[in-house]
Enzyme design. Structure first.
Site, mmCIF file in Angstrom:
data_model
loop_
_atom_site.group_PDB
_atom_site.id
_atom_site.type_symbol
_atom_site.label_atom_id
_atom_site.label_comp_id
_atom_site.label_asym_id
_atom_site.label_seq_id
_atom_site.Cartn_x
_atom_site.Cartn_y
_atom_site.Cartn_z
ATOM 1 N N GLU A 131 0.829 -1.221 0.000
ATOM 2 C CA GLU A 131 0.000 0.000 0.000
ATOM 3 C C GLU A 131 0.857 1.262 0.000
ATOM 4 O OE1 GLU A 131 -2.943 -0.511 -0.816
ATOM 5 O OE2 GLU A 131 -2.956 -2.638 -0.323
ATOM 6 N N HIS A 134 1.888 2.024 -3.433
ATOM 7 C CA HIS A 134 0.820 2.704 -4.185
ATOM 8 C C HIS A 134 0.908 4.223 -3.991
ATOM 9 C CE1 HIS A 134 -1.874 -0.154 -6.085
ATOM 10 N NE2 HIS A 134 -1.975 -0.895 -4.989
#
Ligand code: NI
Length: 154
Positions: A131, A134
């Site tokens: 994450e 990202h």
């Protein structure tokens, strides 16, 4: 709350660096609540803001140890390594083995702006790496060492 559309690979928003969150306001809370509902609807482990079209540095994770919101997260240290199959809600066609640290220590803010630190291992550590990548505009597909085809299991 509302289910958000998940942006798919190929959309340039997934390749951009996110800006920090500065306002811990109702709009942020609404986005987080919608992301949470979306994540549980699709049985995901984690979801980052750019995946729902928001170019700000935050993500949510539930790797089986409870639900966490990571605002402006930063990895402080990591150790060990683990190799396992990884996937991404934005890349439904792509599955593959990715090596990640076994343990990650990170700091992040909660939805009210309070900083906290946490050390996590296994799937949770993998999700923190995935994450936070990202948020830097990086997709896990470039880290795939060996592709995995779920169909071939049947
Ligand atoms: Ni992803």
């Amino acid at each position: 709350m509302a289910i958000r559309n998940i942006v798919k690979k190929g959309d340039e928003i997934l390749e951009k660096q996110c800006r920090p969150v500065e306002k811990f306001d109702d709009r942020l809370h609404q986005n987080l609540d919608d992301m949470k509902e979306t994540l549980y609807k699709v049985n995901g482990v984690g979801l980052a803001a750019p995946q729902v079209g928001i170019l700000r540095s935050y993500c949510i994770i539930d790797a089986g140890e409870g639900y966490f919101e990571l605002i402006n997260p930063e990895i402080l240290s990591y150790s060990g390594s683990q190799r396992d199959i990884e996937g991404c809600l934005s890349c439904p066609e792509d599955w593959g083995y990715v090596t990640r640290p076994e343990t990650v220590k990170f700091k992040a803010q909660d939805r009210y702006g309070n900083w906290y630190e946490k050390e996590v291992s296994g799937l949770f550590a993998r999700a923190v790496c995935h994450e936070t990548d990202h948020l830097k505009g990086k997709l896990f597909v470039e880290l795939i060492e060996e592709r995995y085809y779920p169909e071939s299991e049947k």
